[in-house]
Design an enzyme around this catalytic site. Structure first.
Site: not given
Ligand code: ATR
Length: 280
Positions: A15, A62, A66, A102, A128-129
């Site tokens: 970080s 982070t 969150k 953010d 959408a995470g």
């Molecule tokens: P962050 O806090 O970085 O958003 P997160 O909440 O784990 O981390 O979200 C990761 C995002 O990346 C999600 O939208 C995830 O899609 P899913 O909801 O289907 O898991 C997306 N993601 C991760 N790996 C992926 C991949 N190989 N292809 C497409 N989307 C991916």
């Protein structure tokens, strides 16, 4: 002893937040201690309480904490409620106040540092995470045009779209339909693909020579999407380093009541990352 602040995450070793807050402290003449605390989801609550008991006055939160931070707060700002996630905690007598800086940091970086006008842009949000939730409300407030949200798991895109409460303007689509969406003026990568893979494959039909492409990650994790955006001919390609510094400045202001100048800190980090890139 200087007042204590920290960032909680897992992993957190790389970080930049301790460096950024130390620089803001030097610049504003405010004494503070800011450390990185690596803690698993299971231990997060206990670690946060121990931090408060040891004099912790504020914290950043982070990945992956969150959303959990949200439910541990006594009070939430409107922007934390809308984002459904907390990245900034302020200790009060009642417990923790939760905020989310953010989205404001993201928009400030693009509009003020990069001088970009986001209004009316036809926008594609990939993911959408947690990161997507953090920026989506601020995008709406910044006056973008139509917003399309696409996520590998469609239910999460639907839920984020519904939560934004603007059915005429915001909609979700399937990842498999990416090629049928036409072109966008603004494409945001809020997925974690770049943290796991070195390639990023999207249809070139999404981009035009006017498109602004932004990755919310910085450093190596941003490289795959930025490489795609450049080869697709996007006009402007930006990573998340500026957003990181701006969200930190917003947190700093919440804690200390003073807004630091982000420019020298951003430029110093940029020089360091360029040096690292050329040293490889
Ligand atoms: P962050 O806090 O970085 O958003 P997160 O909440 O784990 O981390 O979200 C990761 C995002 O990346 C999600 O939208 C995830 O899609 P899913 O909801 O289907 O898991 C997306 N993601 C991760 N790996 C992926 C991949 N190989 N292809 C497409 N989307 C991916």
């Amino acid at each position: 002893m200087a007042p204590r602040y920290a960032v909680f995450g897992h992993p957190i070793a790389h970080s930049l937040s301790p460096q950024i807050h130390a620089a803001f402290g030097r610049q504003t003449g405010i004494a503070l201690e800011y450390t990185a605390i690596d803690v698993s989801i299971d231990d997060f609550h206990a670690a946060l309480e121990a931090f408060a008991a040891g004099g912790g006055r504020g914290a950043n939160v982070t990945l992956p904490h969150k959303q959990l931070a949200l439910v541990l707060c006594e009070h939430l700002s409107e922007r934390a409620q809308r984002a459904g996630a907390v990245n900034t905690l302020v200790r009060t007598e009642a417990g923790w106040d939760g905020d989310n800086t953010d989205g404001a940091g993201f928009v400030r970086d693009l509009t003020e540092r990069h001088g970009l006008d986001l209004r009316s842009r036809r926008t594609l949000l990939l993911g959408a995470g947690g990161a997507a939730h953090g920026v989506a409300p601020a995008l709406i407030d910044a006056g973008i045009g139509e917003l399309t949200i696409i996520n590998r798991t469609p239910d999460k895109a639907d839920a984020l779209s519904d939560a934004l409460g603007q059915p005429g303007r915001v909609h979700s689509r399937y990842w498999s339909d990416l090629g049928n969406q036409g072109a966008f003026d603004f494409i945001i990568n809020a997925t974690s693909i770049g943290r796991e893979s070195t390639s990023f494959s999207l249809p070139y039909s999404l981009a035009t020579p006017r498109t602004l492409a932004v990755d919310l990650s910085y450093g190596e994790a941003a490289i795959p999407f930025m490489a795609w955006a450049r080869s697709a001919g996007c006009h402007t390609v930006v990573d998340g380093l500026g957003m990181l510094v701006e969200q930190a400045a917003e947190s700093f202001e919440r804690w200390h009541g003073v807004r630091p100048d982000t420019r020298p800190v951003y430029e110093q980090l940029l020089r360091k990352s360029d040096m690292l890139a050329t040293a490889d």
